[in-house]
Scaffold this motif. Structure first.
Motif, PDB file in Angstrom:
ATOM      1  N   UNK A 251       0.832  -1.203   0.000  1.00  0.00           N
ATOM      2  CA  UNK A 251       0.000   0.000   0.000  1.00  0.00           C
ATOM      3  C   UNK A 251       0.865   1.252   0.000  1.00  0.00           C
ATOM      4  N   UNK A 252       1.976   1.219   0.713  1.00  0.00           N
ATOM      5  CA  UNK A 252       2.882   2.375   0.729  1.00  0.00           C
ATOM      6  C   UNK A 252       3.373   2.686  -0.683  1.00  0.00           C
ATOM      7  N   UNK A 253       3.894   1.681  -1.381  1.00  0.00           N
ATOM      8  CA  UNK A 253       4.375   1.889  -2.746  1.00  0.00           C
ATOM      9  C   UNK A 253       3.237   2.299  -3.677  1.00  0.00           C
ATOM     10  N   UNK A 254       2.090   1.664  -3.533  1.00  0.00           N
ATOM     11  CA  UNK A 254       0.955   1.970  -4.402  1.00  0.00           C
ATOM     12  C   UNK A 254       0.509   3.416  -4.235  1.00  0.00           C
ATOM     13  N   UNK A 255       0.371   3.884  -2.996  1.00  0.00           N
ATOM     14  CA  UNK A 255      -0.081   5.255  -2.735  1.00  0.00           C
ATOM     15  C   UNK A 255       0.902   6.268  -3.315  1.00  0.00           C
ATOM     16  N   UNK A 256       2.198   6.036  -3.093  1.00  0.00           N
ATOM     17  CA  UNK A 256       3.212   6.991  -3.562  1.00  0.00           C
ATOM     18  C   UNK A 256       3.223   7.052  -5.090  1.00  0.00           C
TER      19      UNK A 256
ATOM     20  N   UNK B 289       3.244 -19.518   4.672  1.00  0.00           N
ATOM     21  CA  UNK B 289       3.840 -18.181   4.634  1.00  0.00           C
ATOM     22  C   UNK B 289       4.280 -17.802   6.046  1.00  0.00           C
ATOM     23  N   UNK B 290       5.227 -16.923   6.120  1.00  0.00           N
ATOM     24  CA  UNK B 290       5.817 -16.540   7.403  1.00  0.00           C
ATOM     25  C   UNK B 290       5.434 -15.122   7.825  1.00  0.00           C
ATOM     26  N   UNK B 291       4.419 -14.572   7.214  1.00  0.00           N
ATOM     27  CA  UNK B 291       4.063 -13.182   7.475  1.00  0.00           C
ATOM     28  C   UNK B 291       2.943 -13.100   8.509  1.00  0.00           C
ATOM     29  N   UNK B 292       3.148 -12.252   9.511  1.00  0.00           N
ATOM     30  CA  UNK B 292       2.138 -12.031  10.549  1.00  0.00           C
ATOM     31  C   UNK B 292       1.864 -10.540  10.682  1.00  0.00           C
ATOM     32  N   UNK B 293       0.596 -10.209  10.746  1.00  0.00           N
ATOM     33  CA  UNK B 293       0.178  -8.813  10.867  1.00  0.00           C
ATOM     34  C   UNK B 293       0.129  -8.459  12.356  1.00  0.00           C
ATOM     35  N   UNK B 294       0.975  -7.509  12.780  1.00  0.00           N
ATOM     36  CA  UNK B 294       1.042  -7.146  14.186  1.00  0.00           C
ATOM     37  C   UNK B 294       0.671  -5.674  14.389  1.00  0.00           C
ATOM     38  N   UNK B 295       0.811  -5.205  15.621  1.00  0.00           N
ATOM     39  CA  UNK B 295       0.425  -3.834  15.959  1.00  0.00           C
ATOM     40  C   UNK B 295       1.264  -2.808  15.205  1.00  0.00           C
ATOM     41  N   UNK B 296       2.548  -3.076  15.043  1.00  0.00           N
ATOM     42  CA  UNK B 296       3.414  -2.152  14.300  1.00  0.00           C
ATOM     43  C   UNK B 296       2.928  -1.984  12.862  1.00  0.00           C
ATOM     44  N   UNK B 297       2.544  -3.093  12.251  1.00  0.00           N
ATOM     45  CA  UNK B 297       2.029  -3.031  10.882  1.00  0.00           C
ATOM     46  C   UNK B 297       0.734  -2.221  10.813  1.00  0.00           C
ATOM     47  N   UNK B 298      -0.115  -2.383  11.816  1.00  0.00           N
ATOM     48  CA  UNK B 298      -1.367  -1.623  11.845  1.00  0.00           C
ATOM     49  C   UNK B 298      -1.103  -0.127  11.949  1.00  0.00           C
ATOM     50  N   UNK B 299      -0.142   0.252  12.781  1.00  0.00           N
ATOM     51  CA  UNK B 299       0.209   1.674  12.934  1.00  0.00           C
ATOM     52  C   UNK B 299       0.721   2.241  11.616  1.00  0.00           C
ATOM     53  N   UNK B 300       1.641   1.525  10.957  1.00  0.00           N
ATOM     54  CA  UNK B 300       2.176   1.997   9.683  1.00  0.00           C
ATOM     55  C   UNK B 300       1.081   2.079   8.625  1.00  0.00           C
ATOM     56  N   UNK B 301       0.187   1.095   8.609  1.00  0.00           N
ATOM     57  CA  UNK B 301      -0.898   1.096   7.621  1.00  0.00           C
ATOM     58  C   UNK B 301      -1.813   2.304   7.817  1.00  0.00           C
TER      59      UNK B 301
END
Length: 281
Positions: A14-19, A208-220
């Motif tokens: 989303x970061x890359x897409x928005x920019x 997959x080894x990806x987990x959505x945590x609080x840090x990811x929520x803040x950045x999102x």
């Protein structure tokens, strides 16, 4: 280091897409400069510095070509600089070409950063269930250019060793043809291999080894908020008939600066923490 990879793939996507979306569709010189600086600093932290500056020369050439070419085909604008074969060259067309050149080079450098952050695993994780064929094609496309260059160097070096060093263009064409054949064979093998493993079948699961945590929520939330503010609080320009600044909105500019520089700040922060940890050993 590439600490931005530690963020959840959906958040970094989303970061890359928005920019990139804002850079392409805003056509705002202020946004373009900020976005390019953010991408350049970010690329210095995740790419080889020699490769970054080598790519900068290529981008400057593209920027210059687009800037100079646009006034030759577009003669709109009120401020006439000079004439070429009775065709007027205007300041507004020159500025418009520079903005267009900045847009192209900005997208190029952001996609280079995207290519370093997103590997095939991340792309398949994001799009494998929804668009399995598209995810596979994108993954193979991102691998194609670096793999093509690497194979060409290997084949070209082998041809030199075999005594064809002085053949010049013939050696180059033979090496190029061999690389194309090898790339096509590799694509077919990859496609058959994925099909044999059941890739894209309904109900298929994968690890997959990806987990959505609080840090990811803040950045999102930061990325989404900054993007919405940029869209709502726009700085507007007019290029024709005169280049004018209709309105300037500091809130939107600051928001896009946050969006553009945050990947670099994240990478820089993790780098500083890493060096501090090493110094304590």
């Amino acid at each position: 280091m590439n600490s931005f990879k530690n963020i959840h793939p959906a958040v970094s996507f989303f970061c890359f897409f928005f920019i990139i979306f804002i850079i392409i569709f805003s056509f705002n010189p202020i946004y373009l400069i900020i976005g390019y600086l953010g991408a350049f600093l970010f690329s210095l932290t995740i790419l080889d510095k020699k490769a970054v500056f080598k790519s900068l020369i290529f981008q400057l050439i593209i920027f210059a070509l687009i800037t100079v070419t646009n006034p030759l085909f577009s003669h709109n604008g009120a401020t006439i600089l000079f004439f070429i074969n009775d065709n007027r060259i205007t300041l507004e067309a020159l500025i418009y070409g520079a903005v267009l050149g900045f847009t192209v080079t900005g997208v190029i450098i952001w996609f280079k950063c995207f290519n370093m952050v997103f590997d095939s695993e991340r792309l398949i994780y994001l799009f494998g269930k929804i668009f399995p064929s598209l995810a596979l094609v994108i993954s193979m496309t991102l691998r194609f250019i670096p793999g093509f260059i690497r194979s060409f160097r290997q084949i070209n070096t082998a041809s030199k060793i075999n005594g064809s060093y002085r053949l010049g263009m013939k050696r180059f064409l033979n090496s190029f043809s061999a690389v194309i054949t090898d790339s096509m064979e590799s694509a077919i093998i990859t496609s058959d291999s994925m099909k044999a493993r059941g890739y894209g079948l309904k109900g298929r699961t994968f690890y997959h080894r990806f987990k959505f945590n609080l840090r990811d929520l803040v950045y999102l939330l930061i990325f989404i908020s900054a993007f919405i503010i940029c869209v709502l609080f726009k700085t507007e320009f007019e290029f024709y008939p005169n280049f004018t600044l209709n309105s300037i909105n500091v809130i939107g500019i600051i928001s896009f600066a946050v969006l553009s520089f945050l990947p670099f700040i994240i990478e820089l922060k993790e780098g500083v923490k890493w060096k501090y940890s090493i110094s304590k050993i």
